[in-house]
Design an enzyme around this catalytic site. Structure first.
Site, PDB file in Angstrom:
ATOM      1  N   ARG A   1       7.127  -9.130  15.782  1.00 42.59           N
ATOM      2  CA  ARG A   1       7.675  -7.816  15.407  1.00 42.59           C
ATOM      3  C   ARG A   1       6.647  -6.743  15.748  1.00 42.59           C
ATOM      4  NH1 ARG A   1       7.109  -4.805  10.400  1.00 42.59           N
ATOM      5  NH2 ARG A   1       8.685  -3.164  10.432  1.00 42.59           N
TER       6      ARG A   1
ATOM      7  N   ASP B   1       0.785   5.031   1.836  1.00 39.43           N
ATOM      8  CA  ASP B   1       0.039   5.706   2.899  1.00 39.43           C
ATOM      9  C   ASP B   1      -0.695   6.905   2.299  1.00 39.43           C
ATOM     10  OD1 ASP B   1       1.131   3.875   4.617  1.00 39.43           O
ATOM     11  OD2 ASP B   1       2.637   5.234   5.432  1.00 39.43           O
TER      12      ASP B   1
ATOM     13  N   HIS C   1       4.714   0.123  -0.109  1.00 40.71           N
ATOM     14  CA  HIS C   1       5.509  -0.603   0.875  1.00 40.71           C
ATOM     15  C   HIS C   1       4.641  -1.682   1.511  1.00 40.71           C
ATOM     16  CE1 HIS C   1       3.702   2.887   2.890  1.00 40.71           C
ATOM     17  NE2 HIS C   1       3.661   2.156   3.993  1.00 40.71           N
TER      18      HIS C   1
ATOM     19  N   HIS D   1       0.856  -1.207   0.000  1.00 38.34           N
ATOM     20  CA  HIS D   1       0.000   0.000   0.000  1.00 38.34           C
ATOM     21  C   HIS D   1       0.881   1.243   0.000  1.00 38.34           C
ATOM     22  CE1 HIS D   1       1.107  -0.430   4.212  1.00 38.34           C
ATOM     23  NE2 HIS D   1       0.845   0.860   4.351  1.00 38.34           N
TER      24      HIS D   1
HETATM   25  O1  LIG Z   1       5.039  -2.342  10.006  1.00 41.44           O
HETATM   26  C1  LIG Z   1       5.612  -1.730   9.103  1.00 41.44           C
HETATM   27  O2  LIG Z   1       6.833  -1.716   8.966  1.00 41.44           O
HETATM   28  C2  LIG Z   1       4.803  -0.961   8.096  1.00 41.44           C
HETATM   29  C3  LIG Z   1       3.507  -0.452   8.622  1.00 41.44           C
HETATM   30  C4  LIG Z   1       2.789   0.434   7.658  1.00 41.44           C
HETATM   31  O3  LIG Z   1       3.118   0.500   6.504  1.00 41.44           O
HETATM   32  C5  LIG Z   1       1.675   1.258   8.119  1.00 41.44           C
HETATM   33  O4  LIG Z   1       1.285   1.161   9.301  1.00 41.44           O
HETATM   34  O5  LIG Z   1       1.157   2.043   7.288  1.00 41.44           O
HETATM   35 FE   LIG Z   2       2.149   2.160   5.473  1.00 42.84          FE
END
Ligand SMILES: O=C(O)CCC(=O)C(=O)O
Ligand SMILES: [Fe+2]
Length: 137
Positions: A87, A23, A77, A21
């Site tokens: 994690r 952001d 990403h 996605h």
């Molecule tokens: O957990 C991650 O490294 C990415 C999280 C992410 O892309 C988001 O919360 O928009």
């Molecule tokens: Fe994100």
């Protein structure tokens, strides 16, 4: 602000923690723990972003891309999972005020670089992305 928790996964090759996605935000400031899992898509492949305890990851969002008339790009990403350790990442989202019209300054618009996106407000972009552009569907 959002906290993402990714438990170990028995089949990490077949699953994603967060799907691909961009952001929708202006900027996202991300802290990831030392496990690793964040990947960014550019040059036609996924690149992992190694955790650095001294640094945050600052993601350009779609709103910033529109504000800069495409000079700064938002990138796809995702977060991959692993079979061994959980994690955690923390994402802080910077978004425009709800009544603010998002439009680039006129200095960034010219004949060679014409207007790339129409005016919009943050709530309308958010509604659109939630309906049509979810990473988890
Ligand atoms: O957990 C991650 O490294 C990415 C999280 C992410 O892309 C988001 O919360 O928009
Ligand atoms: Fe994100």
């Amino acid at each position: 602000m959002r906290s993402n928790y990714y438990p170990p996964c028995q089949k990490p090759d077949l699953n994603l923690g967060t799907g691909p996605h961009c952001d929708p935000t202006s900027l996202t400031i991300l802290h990831q723990d030392n496990v690793g899992g964040l990947e960014v898509f550019y040059d036609e492949k996924w690149h992992s972003i190694s955790p650095n305890p001294q640094a945050f990851v600052v993601n350009i969002g779609d709103t910033f891309m529109a504000l800069s008339n495409g000079i700064y790009m938002s990138y796809l990403h995702r977060a991959v999972v692993n079979s061994k350790v959980p994690r955690i990442s923390l994402a802080f989202f910077l978004c425009p005020k709800i009544d603010k019209m998002v439009k680039p300054p006129k200095e960034l618009i010219c004949e060679e670089n014409p207007r790339m996106y129409p005016d919009f407000t943050w709530p309308s972009l958010l509604e659109f992305t939630q309906k049509h552009y979810r990473a988890d569907t």
